[in-house]
Design a protein around this motif. Structure first.
Motif, mmCIF file in Angstrom:
data_model
loop_
_atom_site.group_PDB
_atom_site.id
_atom_site.type_symbol
_atom_site.label_atom_id
_atom_site.label_comp_id
_atom_site.label_asym_id
_atom_site.label_seq_id
_atom_site.Cartn_x
_atom_site.Cartn_y
_atom_site.Cartn_z
ATOM 1 N N UNK A 137 -14.599 -25.512 -18.922
ATOM 2 C CA UNK A 137 -15.425 -24.506 -18.548
ATOM 3 C C UNK A 137 -15.285 -23.244 -19.374
ATOM 4 N N UNK A 138 -14.537 -23.534 -20.422
ATOM 5 C CA UNK A 138 -14.130 -21.916 -21.045
ATOM 6 C C UNK A 138 -14.801 -22.160 -22.605
ATOM 7 N N UNK A 139 -15.548 -20.967 -22.941
ATOM 8 C CA UNK A 139 -16.147 -21.173 -24.281
ATOM 9 C C UNK A 139 -14.974 -21.512 -25.517
ATOM 10 N N UNK A 144 -6.565 -17.985 -26.736
ATOM 11 C CA UNK A 144 -5.329 -18.989 -26.478
ATOM 12 C C UNK A 144 -4.767 -18.451 -25.392
ATOM 13 N N UNK A 145 -4.517 -19.312 -24.340
ATOM 14 C CA UNK A 145 -3.710 -18.942 -23.324
ATOM 15 C C UNK A 145 -2.620 -20.116 -22.768
ATOM 16 N N UNK A 146 -1.772 -19.808 -22.076
ATOM 17 C CA UNK A 146 -0.776 -20.683 -21.622
ATOM 18 C C UNK A 146 -1.324 -21.777 -20.793
ATOM 19 N N UNK A 147 -0.768 -22.983 -20.560
ATOM 20 C CA UNK A 147 -0.994 -24.156 -20.062
ATOM 21 C C UNK A 147 0.000 -25.041 -19.558
ATOM 22 N N UNK A 148 0.066 -25.596 -18.547
ATOM 23 C CA UNK A 148 1.219 -26.707 -17.926
ATOM 24 C C UNK A 148 1.146 -27.700 -18.924
ATOM 25 N N UNK A 154 -5.537 -27.666 -17.849
ATOM 26 C CA UNK A 154 -5.419 -26.276 -17.046
ATOM 27 C C UNK A 154 -5.066 -25.248 -17.625
ATOM 28 N N UNK A 155 -5.927 -24.074 -17.956
ATOM 29 C CA UNK A 155 -5.464 -23.024 -18.622
ATOM 30 C C UNK A 155 -5.189 -21.803 -17.660
ATOM 31 N N UNK A 156 -4.279 -20.881 -17.909
ATOM 32 C CA UNK A 156 -3.896 -19.633 -17.418
ATOM 33 C C UNK A 156 -4.558 -18.716 -17.921
ATOM 34 N N UNK A 157 -5.973 -18.474 -17.029
ATOM 35 C CA UNK A 157 -6.834 -17.357 -17.473
ATOM 36 C C UNK A 157 -6.623 -16.201 -16.566
ATOM 37 N N UNK A 158 -6.241 -15.065 -17.367
ATOM 38 C CA UNK A 158 -6.286 -13.647 -16.998
ATOM 39 C C UNK A 158 -7.619 -13.021 -16.466
ATOM 40 N N UNK A 164 -14.917 -14.368 -10.301
ATOM 41 C CA UNK A 164 -14.959 -14.409 -11.727
ATOM 42 C C UNK A 164 -14.477 -16.027 -12.007
ATOM 43 N N UNK A 165 -15.061 -16.860 -11.650
ATOM 44 C CA UNK A 165 -14.399 -18.168 -11.444
ATOM 45 C C UNK A 165 -13.937 -18.798 -12.865
ATOM 46 N N UNK A 166 -14.902 -18.396 -14.060
ATOM 47 C CA UNK A 166 -14.158 -18.771 -15.347
ATOM 48 C C UNK A 166 -13.478 -17.585 -16.217
ATOM 49 N N UNK A 167 -13.157 -16.514 -15.286
ATOM 50 C CA UNK A 167 -12.696 -15.531 -16.183
ATOM 51 C C UNK A 167 -13.625 -14.420 -16.329
#
Length: 344
Positions: A137-139, A144-148, A154-158, A164-167
């Motif tokens: 769901x991200x462009x 780059x972000x953190x992920x398990x 799954x991405x850690x989105x600030x 803001x469901x997709x950041x």
């Protein structure tokens, strides 16, 4: 994939590592950078917030789908041969619940907005400063972000939260009748306090979701797509790379989409995971009372039921009435919501 994840997991109070809805615990140690850049800073847990006492009058909250009054009674809960033994679905056992009224629909963005506006409530995701978002769901040019490491989708989105469901840059336009997501168990309890209700126990949730049927995997019966008709919002295609959206939705759908079960509940399976009141444990129910059963008195994770729009049979066959998983009470993601109940 799911079988491997559960094979070596603990089977007690700690929920086995599931890829269905990631947990917030262990963020600093467990996440790895997804992409060529460096992840944003990991925030410390927020200071626990006090509950607001500026609530709605009891009974003022009216779910989009209305209330369904259920008489209660005995029903067969759980399933003997669940695909993930560590989840603790079995054994199937007869339990009894008292009557209650259940919201026909999960809490919508519009309903949660009314609560947040009336109380100035700040969710856990907003206080932590981030939540988990599905990478699809991200462009493509999203930083780059953190992920398990075991679930890189799954991405850690600030700045991802219920508004803001997709950041950053995303919003609720066209989704006011969709389920609120990025809400923790703590957030769900706060809403219930305001609305004059509470979260269902796992037994109450399953009793309502089954719609009076015995031993069937879905709220409407034995077949996932009876006569070829889609009855819920789940992942169609090949996970996690291709979702055909054959059921009409790539992400969440309106809370009253698809046909309700015989008790009048919409989307009891699929769409979003639903928080329950109980602490999660894989074996507690084997010796627990069968009259209005509840989870253990203490625990580390809370029960989630129903599966979500990201569930696919290849890795998460949990879009069934007896399926269950757990997550830490402060965790949030783009596929987790809740519904309320109240006295009949």
């Amino acid at each position: 994939m799911e079988a491997r994840a559960g094979a070596g997991a603990e089977t007690g109070g700690v929920e086995p590592r599931a890829c269905c809805a990631p947990g917030r615990e262990g963020v600093a140690e467990g996440l790895v950078v997804a992409g060529p850049g460096v992840a944003g800073p990991v925030l410390e847990a927020p200071v626990a917030k006090a509950r607001t006492d500026a609530g709605a009058a009891t009974g003022a909250y009216e779910p989009r789908g209305g209330w369904r009054k259920l008489p209660g009674g005995a029903f067969l809960m759980g399933y003997d041969d669940g695909p993930y033994p560590a989840d603790g679905e079995g054994p199937a056992r007869e339990v009894t619940v008292d009557g209650f009224a259940v919201a026909a629909t999960t809490v919508t963005n519009e309903e949660f907005a009314a609560f947040a506006d009336a109380t100035s409530y700040v969710t856990d995701a907003e206080r932590y400063g981030w939540s988990f978002v599905f990478t699809g769901f991200l462009p493509k040019n999203f930083p780059p972000t953190a992920s398990p490491p075991q679930t890189p989708w799954w991405r850690q989105v600030h700045q991802a939260d219920w508004r803001h469901p997709e950041g950053p840059g995303s919003g609720l336009r066209g989704r006011w009748d969709h389920p609120v997501v990025h809400v923790s168990h703590t957030d769900a309890l706060a809403f219930c306090d305001w609305a004059g209700g509470r979260l269902p126990t796992e037994a109450e949730w399953e009793y309502a979701a089954r719609g009076g049927l015995t031993g069937e995997p879905y709220p409407w019966g034995a077949e996932r797509e009876p006569e070829g008709a889609y009855r819920m919002n789940i992942w169609r295609g090949t996970f996690p790379d291709r979702n055909t959206a054959a059921d009409g939705y790539r992400g969440t759908c309106p809370v009253d989409a698809f046909e309700p079960n015989a008790y009048g509940l919409y989307n009891a399976t699929g769409n979003v995971w639903e928080w329950c009141a109980d602490w999660f444990h894989a074996r507690h129910h084997r010796k627990a009372p069968r009259d209005n059963p509840r989870g253990p008195r203490l625990g580390q994770t809370r029960v989630l039921k129903g599966g979500s729009h990201m569930c696919h049979e290849s890795y998460c066959l949990r879009y069934r009435t007896s399926a269950r998983m757990g997550n830490t009470p402060d965790s949030s993601s783009g596929n987790t919501g809740f519904r309320t109940i109240r006295a009949a």
